[in-house]
Design a protein around this motif. Structure first.
Motif, PDB file in Angstrom:
ATOM      1  N   GLY A 137       0.784  -1.220   0.000  1.00  0.00           N
ATOM      2  CA  GLY A 137       0.000   0.000   0.000  1.00  0.00           C
ATOM      3  C   GLY A 137       0.816   1.270   0.000  1.00  0.00           C
ATOM      4  O   GLY A 137       0.330   2.337  -0.388  1.00  0.00           O
ATOM      5  N   SER A 138       2.080   1.164   0.432  1.00  0.00           N
ATOM      6  CA  SER A 138       2.970   2.331   0.448  1.00  0.00           C
ATOM      7  C   SER A 138       4.400   1.845   0.614  1.00  0.00           C
ATOM      8  O   SER A 138       4.649   0.729   1.093  1.00  0.00           O
ATOM      9  N   GLU A 139       5.341   2.702   0.233  1.00  0.00           N
ATOM     10  CA  GLU A 139       6.749   2.361   0.424  1.00  0.00           C
ATOM     11  C   GLU A 139       7.076   2.238   1.905  1.00  0.00           C
ATOM     12  O   GLU A 139       7.804   1.331   2.326  1.00  0.00           O
ATOM     13  N   LYS A 140       6.546   3.123   2.715  1.00  0.00           N
ATOM     14  CA  LYS A 140       6.820   3.105   4.157  1.00  0.00           C
ATOM     15  C   LYS A 140       6.425   1.769   4.774  1.00  0.00           C
ATOM     16  O   LYS A 140       7.205   1.181   5.541  1.00  0.00           O
ATOM     17  N   ASP A 141       5.228   1.284   4.446  1.00  0.00           N
ATOM     18  CA  ASP A 141       4.774   0.014   5.017  1.00  0.00           C
ATOM     19  C   ASP A 141       5.574  -1.162   4.469  1.00  0.00           C
ATOM     20  O   ASP A 141       5.833  -2.135   5.188  1.00  0.00           O
ATOM     21  N   PHE A 142       5.979  -1.077   3.196  1.00  0.00           N
ATOM     22  CA  PHE A 142       6.790  -2.158   2.635  1.00  0.00           C
ATOM     23  C   PHE A 142       8.172  -2.182   3.288  1.00  0.00           C
ATOM     24  O   PHE A 142       8.717  -3.257   3.572  1.00  0.00           O
ATOM     25  N   VAL A 143       8.755  -1.023   3.531  1.00  0.00           N
ATOM     26  CA  VAL A 143      10.065  -0.950   4.185  1.00  0.00           C
ATOM     27  C   VAL A 143      10.006  -1.579   5.573  1.00  0.00           C
ATOM     28  O   VAL A 143      10.976  -2.217   6.026  1.00  0.00           O
ATOM     29  N   SER A 144       8.887  -1.445   6.257  1.00  0.00           N
ATOM     30  CA  SER A 144       8.730  -2.094   7.556  1.00  0.00           C
ATOM     31  C   SER A 144       8.845  -3.611   7.427  1.00  0.00           C
ATOM     32  O   SER A 144       9.470  -4.272   8.270  1.00  0.00           O
ATOM     33  N   LEU A 145       8.279  -4.158   6.358  1.00  0.00           N
ATOM     34  CA  LEU A 145       8.410  -5.597   6.101  1.00  0.00           C
ATOM     35  C   LEU A 145       9.859  -5.975   5.829  1.00  0.00           C
ATOM     36  O   LEU A 145      10.338  -7.034   6.276  1.00  0.00           O
ATOM     37  N   MET A 146      10.568  -5.113   5.119  1.00  0.00           N
ATOM     38  CA  MET A 146      11.974  -5.361   4.828  1.00  0.00           C
ATOM     39  C   MET A 146      12.806  -5.381   6.111  1.00  0.00           C
ATOM     40  O   MET A 146      13.661  -6.260   6.307  1.00  0.00           O
ATOM     41  N   ASN A 147      12.559  -4.434   6.985  1.00  0.00           N
ATOM     42  CA  ASN A 147      13.315  -4.382   8.239  1.00  0.00           C
ATOM     43  C   ASN A 147      12.951  -5.550   9.156  1.00  0.00           C
ATOM     44  O   ASN A 147      13.812  -6.056   9.888  1.00  0.00           O
ATOM     45  N   ASP A 148      11.703  -5.984   9.106  1.00  0.00           N
ATOM     46  CA  ASP A 148      11.312  -7.175   9.872  1.00  0.00           C
ATOM     47  C   ASP A 148      12.074  -8.401   9.374  1.00  0.00           C
ATOM     48  O   ASP A 148      12.553  -9.218  10.162  1.00  0.00           O
ATOM     49  N   LYS A 149      12.187  -8.536   8.064  1.00  0.00           N
ATOM     50  CA  LYS A 149      12.914  -9.673   7.490  1.00  0.00           C
ATOM     51  C   LYS A 149      14.402  -9.591   7.829  1.00  0.00           C
ATOM     52  O   LYS A 149      15.035 -10.611   8.126  1.00  0.00           O
TER      53      LYS A 149
END
Length: 279
Positions: A137-149
Motif C-alpha cells: 500500500g505504500s513504500e513506508k509500510d513495505f520498508v517495515s516488512l523489509m526491516n522485519d525480514k
C-alpha cells in the motif's frame, strides 16, 4: 521446466548446507587477488566465510537493497500474475532523481512478476516502488516488512529506509549482512530464476525487453558468474552480490565500495571474475 528449476535451486541450497572444509584449509589454497572493492566477503558451499575484507564495516548497500525488496515481494505475494498500473508520479519521481529504471511507462499495466524482473534484471526503481505500493500500500509500510525480514535473518548492521537503495544516511548495511540476505534469497526458486536470467520480455503493450545489468558487463565471459545483483551510488561505490561456480562448487561473493562508476570499467565485476579465477 518448473521441476528442473526447482531441482537446480535445491542443488544450490544443498551445496550451501554442506560443510566440508575449514577456513584454514581455504586460506592455504586460495590466494585472493588485490581487489578494487573496499568491502568483501566470500562464502563457501556451507555458508562459511573463507575470505573477508572489512566485512563488518557499515556501508551503503545501493541497489543491493533490491535483493531484499524482491524476496519480501515474492514471499508476500499470493499471485505473481496480479496486475497493477505504473503511475505517472512514480516515473516522474525517480526520473528526477536520476535513478536506474526498468523502462516502464506511465499507464502500463504490468504483473507482479514483471515488476520482480524489473527490480532485479535492469535494477529499476520504477519497479520497486510499484511493487511496494501494490503489495503493502505504500513504500513506508513495505520498508517495515523489509526491516522485519532483516531482523529475522540476523542482519544486525542493517536498516532500510527505502525500497530502491537510493542514498540516505540512515539506509545502511554491511557485506556480511548482505551475504546473509543473498544466501537466504537464492534458496527461493522464483528469486533464483530471476537472478540468473539474462533478459526478460514483459507482456505490457508493445513489449518491453529488459537486460541484466550484470551480464551486459560480462561480454565474452561464460559460466564464471551464474547470476548476481549490481548496485551503484556515489556514496556506495560499485557493488555486486554474485553467485560463482567453479569445478562443481558454489560460492557467494559480495562486494561494495569498488572504485569507478556506472560509466567506468566494471571494477566490481572484475573483482568477482578475479576471485573466480583464484578458486
Amino acid at each position: 521446466m518448473k521441476k528442473l528449476l526447482l531441482l537446480c535451486c535445491l542443488c544450490v541450497a544443498a551445496f550451501f548446507l554442506y560443510a566440508n572444509k575449514s577456513t584454514e584449509d581455504y586460506e592455504a589454497e586460495i590466494e585472493i587477488p588485490l581487489l578494487h572493492s573496499q568491502n568483501a566477503i566470500l562464502l563457501d558451499e556451507s555458508g562459511q566465510s573463507v575470505y573477508e575484507k572489512n566485512a563488518d564495516a557499515i556501508i551503503y548497500p545501493a541497489s543491493l537493497t533490491k535483493i531484499m525488496t524482491a524476496i519480501v515481494a515474492i514471499e508476500e505475494s499470493d499471485d505473481l500474475q496480479k496486475h497493477t498500473m505504473i503511475e505517472a508520479s512514480t516515473i516522474a519521481t525517480f526520473t528526477a532523481q536520476n535513478a536506474s529504471m526498468a523502462g516502464f511507462k506511465a499507464g502500463d499495466f504490468v504483473t507482479v512478476e514483471d515488476l520482480l524482473y524489473g527490480a532485479i534484471i535492469p535494477s529499476g526503481a520504477d519497479a520497486t516502488a510499484t511493487l511496494a505500493n501494490v503489495i503493502a500500500g505504500s513504500e513506508k509500510d513495505f520498508v517495515s516488512l523489509m526491516n522485519d525480514k532483516a531482523h529475522e535473518l540476523g542482519m544486525n548492521d542493517t536498516h532500510f529506509v527505502n525500497v530502491s537503495g537510493l542514498h540516505d544516511d540512515a539506509h545502511v548495511s554491511s557485506v556480511r549482512d548482505i551475504s546473509k540476505l543473498f544466501r537466504y534469497a537464492i534458496e527461493n526458486p522464483i528469486f533464483y530464476k530471476i537472478l540468473t536470467t539474462r533478459s526478460y520480455i514483459t507482456a505490457v503493450p508493445g513489449e518491453l525487453t529488459m537486460s541484466s545489468t550484470l551480464f551486459t558487463k560480462m561480454a565474452g565471459v561464460e559460466g564464471a558468474i551464474l547470476g548476481g545483483k549490481t548496485g551503484y551510488t556515489p556514496e556506495a561505490g560499485l557493488c555486486l552480490a554474485s553467485l560463482l561456480e567453479k569445478n562443481g562448487k558454489y560460492y557467494l561473493f559480495v562486494t561494495t565500495n569498488a572504485t569507478g562508476n556506472v560509466r567506468s570499467e566494471p571494477f566490481h565485476v572484475e573483482d568477482a571474475l578475479s576471485v573466480h579465477a583464484a578458486l
